[in-house]
Design a protein around this motif. Structure first.
Motif, PDB file in Angstrom:
ATOM      1  N   UNK A 164       0.811  -1.234   0.000  1.00 45.79           N
ATOM      2  CA  UNK A 164       0.000   0.000   0.000  1.00 45.79           C
ATOM      3  C   UNK A 164       0.837   1.274   0.000  1.00 45.79           C
ATOM      4  N   UNK A 165       2.153   1.129   0.104  1.00 46.12           N
ATOM      5  CA  UNK A 165       3.038   2.291  -0.034  1.00 46.12           C
ATOM      6  C   UNK A 165       3.265   2.633  -1.510  1.00 46.12           C
ATOM      7  N   UNK A 166       2.847   1.755  -2.398  1.00 45.63           N
ATOM      8  CA  UNK A 166       3.016   2.008  -3.840  1.00 45.63           C
ATOM      9  C   UNK A 166       2.210   3.237  -4.235  1.00 45.63           C
ATOM     10  N   UNK A 167       2.891   4.232  -4.803  1.00 41.08           N
ATOM     11  CA  UNK A 167       2.265   5.515  -5.146  1.00 41.08           C
ATOM     12  C   UNK A 167       3.336   6.401  -5.772  1.00 41.08           C
ATOM     13  N   UNK A 168       2.925   7.602  -6.148  1.00 38.77           N
ATOM     14  CA  UNK A 168       3.889   8.616  -6.574  1.00 38.77           C
ATOM     15  C   UNK A 168       4.117   9.554  -5.400  1.00 38.77           C
ATOM     16  N   UNK A 169       5.379   9.817  -5.095  1.00 36.05           N
ATOM     17  CA  UNK A 169       5.735  10.678  -3.983  1.00 36.05           C
ATOM     18  C   UNK A 169       6.340  11.975  -4.521  1.00 36.05           C
ATOM     19  N   UNK A 170       5.876  13.086  -3.981  1.00 36.06           N
ATOM     20  CA  UNK A 170       6.355  14.399  -4.404  1.00 36.06           C
ATOM     21  C   UNK A 170       6.973  15.143  -3.223  1.00 36.06           C
TER      22      UNK A 170
END
Lengths: 114, 115
Positions: free
Chosen positions: A83-89
């Protein structure tokens, strides 16, 4: 104007591994350093931030470290989960002026495989 | 507290038309910022309003404008739409002043498609 760079642009890790994303900025007047997480089709969400009078901040599995001299700050995620899979900015606050304008990096796509 | 809301959520317009997007901030927040998100350019800052005054402006042409009302709700307007204006438009609200002034919370966005 502010120049913000994030590295790496993509990051693939195994579940349980650690992930580190680095953000460099150019405006030495920047004084607020947040990280946002954006899942597919959703809004960016503030996950952690740090102010320029602090060197490190932790919140459970995530942490942010700041090096004002070198003008970079990093996001650390330990014991990664799918669930940490994502785009981080990263989005340092535009310095030198009143206001809350954020200048976003191009983003890092994190993929955590189980 | 209710979160940031944006209307409409989806919009399809024709080149040359104009469009108005609306943003209602979190209750008590006096600052509203607008951002444009595209696959090629990422998230780019448009402008920020605080207490009905534009406090910051990004590098966008004058076709992009905004305003803020006394209840902190904000609108942004894009005139003479171009194909390149197709994007997700996000607004974010924050207190704007005080210890937590900088923490910004985003709305769900308005997906604008220009044909």
């Amino acid at each position: 104007g502010e120049n913000v760079e994030q590295h790496p642009s993509t990051l693939s890790v195994q579940e349980g591994d650690s992930a580190v994303i680095k953000c460099t900025y150019s405006d030495s007047a920047s004084n607020y350093f947040p990280w946002y997480k954006q899942e597919l089709g959703k809004r960016p969400q503030l996950i952690i931030d740090i102010r320029s009078n602090v060197g490190e901040k932790k919140d459970q599995r995530i942490a942010v470290t700041l090096n004002k001299t070198a003008k970079h700050f990093s996001l650390h995620i330990t014991e990664t989960q799918p669930e940490d899979s994502a785009v981080y900015f990263c989005a340092p606050r535009k310095g030198g002026q009143a206001g809350t304008a954020l200048i976003f990096g191009k983003g890092t796509t994190l993929s955590v495989s189980s | 507290k209710a979160g940031v809301t944006q209307t409409p959520r989806y919009l399809i317009k024709t080149r040359g038309q104009q469009v108005t997007l609306s943003c209602s901030p979190i209750s008590g927040h006096r600052s509203v910022s607008w951002y444009q998100q595209t696959p090629g350019q990422g998230l780019q800052f448009l402008f920020e309003y605080f207490s009905e005054t534009q406090r910051n402006k990004g590098n966008f042409p004058g076709r992009f404008s905004g305003r803020q009302f006394s209840n902190s709700r904000s609108e942004m307007n894009v005139s003479t739409l171009e194909l390149g204006d197709s994007a997700l438009y996000l607004c974010a609200s924050s207190l704007g002043a005080g210890g937590d002034a900088y923490e910004q919370y985003f709305g769900p966005g308005t997906r604008l498609t220009v044909t």
